[in-house]
Design a protein around this motif. Structure first.
Motif, PDB file in Angstrom:
ATOM      1  N   PRO A 111     -17.000 -30.792   7.313  1.00  0.00           N
ATOM      2  CA  PRO A 111     -17.243 -31.357   6.248  1.00  0.00           C
ATOM      3  C   PRO A 111     -18.583 -31.906   5.507  1.00  0.00           C
ATOM      4  N   VAL A 112     -17.729 -32.264   3.780  1.00  0.00           N
ATOM      5  CA  VAL A 112     -19.179 -33.030   3.757  1.00  0.00           C
ATOM      6  C   VAL A 112     -19.006 -34.362   3.231  1.00  0.00           C
ATOM      7  N   GLN A 113     -20.164 -34.758   3.804  1.00  0.00           N
ATOM      8  CA  GLN A 113     -19.710 -36.364   3.613  1.00  0.00           C
ATOM      9  C   GLN A 113     -20.751 -37.830   2.985  1.00  0.00           C
ATOM     10  N   GLY A 114     -20.635 -38.722   2.820  1.00  0.00           N
ATOM     11  CA  GLY A 114     -21.060 -39.870   2.341  1.00  0.00           C
ATOM     12  C   GLY A 114     -21.700 -39.739   1.039  1.00  0.00           C
ATOM     13  N   ASP A 140      -9.057 -20.833 -11.061  1.00  0.00           N
ATOM     14  CA  ASP A 140      -8.869 -20.488 -10.054  1.00  0.00           C
ATOM     15  C   ASP A 140     -10.204 -21.144  -9.690  1.00  0.00           C
ATOM     16  N   PHE A 141      -9.815 -22.582  -9.763  1.00  0.00           N
ATOM     17  CA  PHE A 141     -10.753 -23.503  -9.236  1.00  0.00           C
ATOM     18  C   PHE A 141     -10.628 -23.768  -8.147  1.00  0.00           C
ATOM     19  N   LYS A 142     -11.716 -23.644  -6.603  1.00  0.00           N
ATOM     20  CA  LYS A 142     -11.234 -23.850  -5.906  1.00  0.00           C
ATOM     21  C   LYS A 142     -12.552 -23.179  -4.533  1.00  0.00           C
ATOM     22  N   PRO A 143     -13.130 -24.022  -3.795  1.00  0.00           N
ATOM     23  CA  PRO A 143     -13.915 -24.029  -2.920  1.00  0.00           C
ATOM     24  C   PRO A 143     -14.924 -22.608  -2.885  1.00  0.00           C
ATOM     25  N   THR A 202      -9.705 -29.160  -4.089  1.00  0.00           N
ATOM     26  CA  THR A 202     -11.135 -28.418  -3.452  1.00  0.00           C
ATOM     27  C   THR A 202     -12.219 -29.548  -2.801  1.00  0.00           C
ATOM     28  N   MET A 203     -11.045 -30.986  -3.487  1.00  0.00           N
ATOM     29  CA  MET A 203     -12.447 -31.947  -2.945  1.00  0.00           C
ATOM     30  C   MET A 203     -12.239 -32.314  -1.278  1.00  0.00           C
ATOM     31  N   ILE A 204     -10.540 -32.801  -1.651  1.00  0.00           N
ATOM     32  CA  ILE A 204      -9.722 -32.793  -0.360  1.00  0.00           C
ATOM     33  C   ILE A 204      -9.630 -31.652   0.759  1.00  0.00           C
ATOM     34  N   PHE A 205     -10.758 -30.397   0.261  1.00  0.00           N
ATOM     35  CA  PHE A 205     -10.592 -29.761   1.590  1.00  0.00           C
ATOM     36  C   PHE A 205     -12.785 -29.665   1.904  1.00  0.00           C
ATOM     37  N   ALA A 206     -13.421 -30.466   0.717  1.00  0.00           N
ATOM     38  CA  ALA A 206     -14.592 -30.909   1.228  1.00  0.00           C
ATOM     39  C   ALA A 206     -14.693 -32.106   2.363  1.00  0.00           C
ATOM     40  N   GLY A 211      -7.050 -27.293   3.797  1.00  0.00           N
ATOM     41  CA  GLY A 211      -6.322 -28.241   2.562  1.00  0.00           C
ATOM     42  C   GLY A 211      -5.342 -28.813   2.543  1.00  0.00           C
ATOM     43  N   ALA A 212      -5.311 -29.358   0.661  1.00  0.00           N
ATOM     44  CA  ALA A 212      -4.384 -30.611   0.614  1.00  0.00           C
ATOM     45  C   ALA A 212      -3.301 -30.397   1.595  1.00  0.00           C
TER      46      ALA A 212
END
Length: 923
Positions: A111-114, A140-143, A202-206, A211-212
């Motif tokens: 995951p992406v953090q901070g 189709d916004f997605k990672p 997508t941000m929850i995945f990041a 997946g949300a």
């Protein structure tokens, strides 16, 4: 976009003027290559699959949508450099971003953090602002569509999902990646609010690496998205409340991209309080067997700690106030719905329809709540009546709230983006409904309710066309005295120029009918690009009022073609991309810079003496686009005209509210859902085996499966719906409840008295799955064992529903099909789906009709100039189709419409499937 690999055998070495240097990847849309532009710049080239080149009109529409993506600002998005086609195979050239996708990075590195997560959120939200500000919806916004370049994240493929959707000529479709789709996208609808939902996922995945709503089979993910809350465990507290707001089930409750960007910036400096941890993702609910009759099924209470909330959203119990106010009250379930109060305050149990509970098919929700207006679920098809005071269904065949009062502003709201105000650059029905207010084509469909509304009448022309040369030549005479808004006269040369300019590739939104029918020079691309071409072989103007069209082949109903807005006159000397010189009763006062609002005011040069079809009532029209609360405005009375009520739960709410219901209508449209029965696959090579299927179909259960509108409307009695002009052949084998005894007799006649096995293929759309289950159950009652085969929508036409060769090879005998004609005429409806010469082994709309006698009838009908004889020929085509039992109607599609409470003089247009804007007034 790292990971360049050598080219494979069969890969192109060049695409147009771009040299191909490496292979980057492949997906459902096409292959992506690394390339070099003529100037030496590295580029990414997406060469789309050959299926997107299957018809010329599809390619034009694809290019129009992809061109729209080029308007998007470059900051935080990968630039679209060029859109084109090689051998009719579309391609897109974009900026090459030297970095991995967010999907790849999180999967490989975690995951992406901070601060990196906050930067990612802000930059991608900024990209959404740019995308939406250019009138484009990503869809189709997605990672995998976020690339992590050395100079920051870049969003790619914006707007391309819609381009691919349209290019497949589907009448219903789901476009997007299911795990990141908003609830409304499962209905085929998308708006900027849908992108916000997908961005949050997508941000929850990041942030978490999951997946949300988890991942897994489509029905399971659909159920979670439609009914359960997003899993925010592990999301940093400074952005968790914002993501929660973005994941609202109701798109009206989500922030806009602009609000999102501002609040993200604020959140980076002063984090708001975080909500308590959201529940974990739910497990799929148990599958329930399909009953004979659809009954209300109550979903069991979800696992402990998992909250179920209705589709219309609302603030979850235990969470603080959302960052954005709810735009309207959360509606209770309609009277008669069975709900059991939870022990925990604020929680409700959700209702689902027939079929597998785990799919939570949105178009079936609350279907059983819809009150029927006819004891058999069938309404007769009455002839048009005199004007009536508003009541449920009044505006379908008569005028509701008749009025001749002039004045006021009529407000139109649309969740869609503005297609175009240019008459030569539009195709969608809402645009065609609107353009008649400020533009006059040579002919038009009569603006009256009921069957009379399919009659073609002269508009700019003083009479219908005069055919000669067996129907290859058509001559029209313009009315005298017609002027533009600047007082200059309309001439035949203006009409010729208007038709020719519509063929310019830069005006790619319109139809291809004139391009394909007129006897034009080869490769003609409009007066700007083909300025030296002599077009007299196609169109001549011997004087200022006469225009002559010359066709490649005879066509008896060319009057239907010239009603298209391409014949709205345009004076060459005053032609610009941004202005339209009005010839109708209204003129365009303004188009907002963001293309979100169009205002029409009266054209003082319009003369009623030259126009027998229009009696304009409002002083002004205000049309707003990209409206996320359009349905709510209709309900509240702050708009007079809007979209169809698409959600089954919203439809049930309208029909359960007496005040709203009297403003509602359920018309039969020209759109039909069908079952193709493949005679190339035994035992369907025997007509009695095919007829057994037709006789076993339970049309009432199928209508319920298609949703509230169709459940209220007429059941099909013929393949071609009653809204198409002419007489219909009533198929005696179509029964409301099916006829099992007759079906078993047909089985015995075809040598299969105990039944047989068959395969039914359909797209991975929620409604098609539910309908397939109804068909499976009905045929199972007579011994036909139906195996259901669900395939991805993007593969359906290439490999299955549009590929007769593969259907035969794979032994698929039953195919889900859908169709809607460009206008309500039998030729437009039947030609592409019933002519065997349209069949190819790789792609065609027709996959099951291979009858030479029908081909011969079609040829005769296309050139028959006598309207009565022509109608008889088309009726004979319908009869032979019914006799062959190769193409069967399952439902005549019937949307739920809602008139604004201040709308008067309202009737449904059988041409556009919505209310006729030309005759409406405002109270």
């Amino acid at each position: 976009m790292r990971g360049v690999r050598p080219l494979r055998p069969g890969d192109p070495t060049s695409v147009d003027s771009y040299k191909v240097t490496g292979f980057l990847g492949e997906g459902g849309q096409g292959s992506v290559y690394l390339g070099v532009s003529p100037s030496g710049e590295q580029v990414a080239i997406k060469l789309l699959h050959a299926r997107f080149a299957d018809d010329e009109q599809a390619v034009r529409r694809f290019r129009r949508e992809a061109e729209a993506a080029r308007r998007v600002a470059e900051f935080c998005t990968a630039r679209v450099l060029e859109v084109g086609a090689v051998n009719d195979q579309p391609y897109i050239v974009g900026e090459y971003v030297d970095g991995p996708s967010l999907q790849h990075q999180v999967t490989k590195e975690g995951p992406v953090q901070g601060p990196a997560l906050m930067r990612l959120a802000i930059t991608t939200a900024t990209a959404l602002v740019a995308i939406h500000g250019s009138g484009v919806v990503h869809r189709d916004f997605k990672p995998s569509n976020v690339l992590l370049g050395p100079d920051g994240p870049r969003v790619i493929d914006f707007g391309i999902a819609r381009a691919l959707d349209i290019s497949q000529s589907l009448t219903t479709s789901i476009v997007g990646t299911p795990a990141f789709m908003a609830p409304e996208q499962f209905l085929g609808e998308a708006s900027p609010a849908s992108d916000v939902f997908a961005w949050a996922g997508t941000m929850i995945f990041a942030a978490t690496g999951r997946g949300a709503f988890g991942f897994g089979p489509l029905p399971v993910v659909m159920h979670r998205i439609l009914n359960l809350d997003a899993d925010l465990n592990g999301v940093p507290p400074e952005i968790a409340p914002l993501l929660w707001a973005c994941m609202a089930k109701d798109p009206r409750q989500r922030p806009t991209a602009e609000q999102l960007m501002r609040d993200l910036i604020r959140a980076g400096t002063a984090p708001p309080p975080a909500p308590p941890p959201a529940p974990q993702g739910a497990q799929p609910l148990p599958v329930q067997p399909l009953p004979v009759q659809p009954l209300p099924v109550q979903v069991p209470q979800a696992e402990s700690g998992v909250q179920v909330r209705p589709f219309n959203g609302g603030t979850p119990q235990g969470h603080g106030p959302l960052p954005y106010p709810v735009s309207g009250p959360v509606r209770p379930f309609p009277p008669g719905a069975t709900t059991e109060p939870s022990r925990r305050r604020g929680r409700r149990r959700a209702l689902v329809s027939i079929g597998a509970a785990s799919t939570a098919l949105v178009t079936g929700i609350a279907v059983w709540l819809v009150a029927r207006t006819h004891p058999e679920g069938v309404q007769p098809n009455p002839t048009p009546t005199s004007p009536q005071v508003a009541a449920f269904g009044t505006a379908v065949t008569s005028v509701a709230d008749p009025s001749a009062k002039k004045g006021g502003t009529l407000r139109v709201v649309s969740p869609s983006e503005l297609e175009s105000v240019d008459p030569g650059n539009m195709y969608m029905s809402d645009s065609l409904n609107l353009v008649r207010l400020y533009g006059r084509s040579l002919t038009m469909f009569k603006p009256v309710p009921g069957a009379a509304g399919t009659q073609i009448v002269p508009d700019l022309a003083e009479s219908l066309g005069v055919p000669s040369n067996g129907g290859k030549t058509w001559t029209y005479k313009l009315r005298q005295g017609v002027k533009y808004q600047d007082g200059t006269p309309v001439t035949s040369e203006d009409v010729k120029y208007a038709v020719l300019r519509s063929m310019d590739p830069s005006r790619s939104l319109g139809s291809s009918h004139f391009d394909l029918m007129l006897d034009l020079p080869a490769g003609y691309q409009g007066p700007a690009k083909s300025s030296s071409a002599n077009t007299d072989s196609a169109i001549q103007t011997p004087d200022d009022r006469t225009i002559v069209f010359r066709l490649k082949r005879p066509f008896a109903t060319f009057d239907d073609v010239v009603q298209l807005p391409e014949t709205v006159p345009v004076p060459k000397a005053k032609d610009t991309q941004d202005t339209v010189l009005a010839s109708g009763p209204y003129e365009i006062q303004s188009v907002s810079a963001d293309k979100k609002k169009v205002v029409l005011t009266r054209n003082d040069q319009w003369d009623a003496a030259t126009d027998p079809n229009r009696d304009p009532l409002p002083d002004q029209y205000e049309i707003e686009y990209g409206v996320t609360d359009a349905e709510q405005r209709l309900r509240a009375g702050t708009a007079e005209f809007g979209p169809t009520i698409s959600s089954a739960s919203d439809a049930a709410g309208v029909l359960a509210d007496s005040a709203l219901k009297k403003r509602a209508d359920v018309p039969v449209t020209t759109s039909v859902r069908m079952l193709a029965i493949n005679p190339q696959v035994p035992p369907f090579d025997k007509v009695d085996c095919r007829r057994a299927v037709v006789r076993a179909l339970n049309l009432k259960n199928l209508a319920l499966a298609y949703g509230a509108g169709s459940a209220q409307s007429q059941l099909p009695t013929s393949l071609v719906p009653p809204t198409v002009a002419g007489g219909r052949w009533r198929d005696p084998d179509l029964k409301a409840d099916g006829d099992q005894q007759a079906a078993k007799q047909s089985l015995a006649a075809c040598g299969k008295p105990t039944g047989f096995a068959a395969t039914y293929v359909y797209r991975d759309l929620s409604t098609e799955k539910q309908v397939a289950e109804v068909v499976q159950h009905g045929l199972g009652q007579i011994g036909i064992d139906v195996k259901l085969q669900q395939v991805p929508t993007l593969d359906f036409h290439k490999t299955y529903g549009g590929n007769p060769g593969n259907l035969k090879k794979q032994g698929i005998g039953l195919i889900a099909k859908s169709w809607a004609p460009d206008w309500p005429d039998p030729e437009s409806f039947l030609s592409l789906i019933a002519d065997s010469r349209q069949i190819t082994d790789t792609y065609s709309f027709n996959v099951s009709v291979r009858v030479k006698a029908i081909d011969d009838l079609i040829d005769r009908a296309r050139v028959e100039l006598d309207a009565g004889k022509r109608a008889d020929l088309w009726t004979e085509v319908e009869q032979k189709l019914a006799d062959e039992a190769v193409l069967v109607p399952l439902v005549w599609m019937s949307p739920l419409l809602l008139r604004g409470q201040n709308a008067v003089n309202v009737h449904v247009s059988p041409v556009f499937g919505n209310y006729d804007l030309l005759t409406m007034g405002v109270r």
